[in-house]
Design an enzyme around this catalytic site. Sequence first.
Site, PDB file in Angstrom:
ATOM      1  N   SER A  51       0.816  -1.213   0.000  1.00  0.00           N
ATOM      2  CA  SER A  51       0.000   0.000   0.000  1.00  0.00           C
ATOM      3  C   SER A  51       0.850   1.265   0.000  1.00  0.00           C
ATOM      4  O   SER A  51       0.713   2.127   0.858  1.00  0.00           O
ATOM      5  CB  SER A  51      -0.925  -0.011   1.231  1.00  0.00           C
ATOM      6  OG  SER A  51      -1.945   0.954   1.118  1.00  0.00           O
ATOM      7  N   CYS A  55       2.561   7.319  -7.005  1.00  0.00           N
ATOM      8  CA  CYS A  55       2.769   8.635  -7.609  1.00  0.00           C
ATOM      9  C   CYS A  55       3.902   9.403  -6.939  1.00  0.00           C
ATOM     10  O   CYS A  55       4.433  10.352  -7.522  1.00  0.00           O
ATOM     11  CB  CYS A  55       1.483   9.450  -7.535  1.00  0.00           C
ATOM     12  SG  CYS A  55       0.121   8.765  -8.497  1.00  0.00           S
TER      13      CYS A  55
END
Length: 220
Positions: A51, A55
């Site tokens: 997780s 970006c």
Amino acid sequence: MTFENTTNPPARPARIVVVGGVAGGMSCAARARRLDESAEIIVLERGEYVSFANCGLPYYVGGEITDRRALLVQTPQSLKASLNLDVRIHHDVTGINATAHQVTVETPAGVQQIDYDALVLSPGAIAFRPSIEGIDSPRVRTLRTVDDAIALRSGVEAGAKRAVVLGAGFIGLEAAEALAHQGLQTALVELADHVLPPLDSEQASLVTDELRRLGIAVHS
């Protein structure tokens, strides 16, 4: 007179095994928990991180993000505490027996067999490496995972002076900008006629102008 207990034993909670612990796999595991509070949910991730913020990877390479921990949205410990997920890193699924409802997993402790009632496959993808001479050089890197970003930044900090980025999609542009920001002489190479191929040439020309303003050589 004797009496028999005809009460059925309580049903075992369903076991859901999710292969892959980044965006798709973790979203699925979180959704499964919301749909079934009693299910046993096991997430198997071959890498070290789950997780994480994809970006943000170029910004770690470029130095805007200084601490790699800032890339981690969740950890196995936080997911256990918040959603009661059993997240196991360094667990690489190497086989599936669909008949027996069982997966084979290579773990730090050895090979294990894990049974499942439901199986979700979300192992993610790998970066495309073109079949060209020199592609296997240790100086050729990809940028898709936290480990990739760490390796790239380590190369920069070791004194790299020049960089060539193959592919002028979104990640390629961000990688080129990050490397130029670190002071490397950077070139961006794209097979198509212009950068960001999904855009039309007029829009792409504006992006090319900005890249060149940043000192990035663009070849398409």
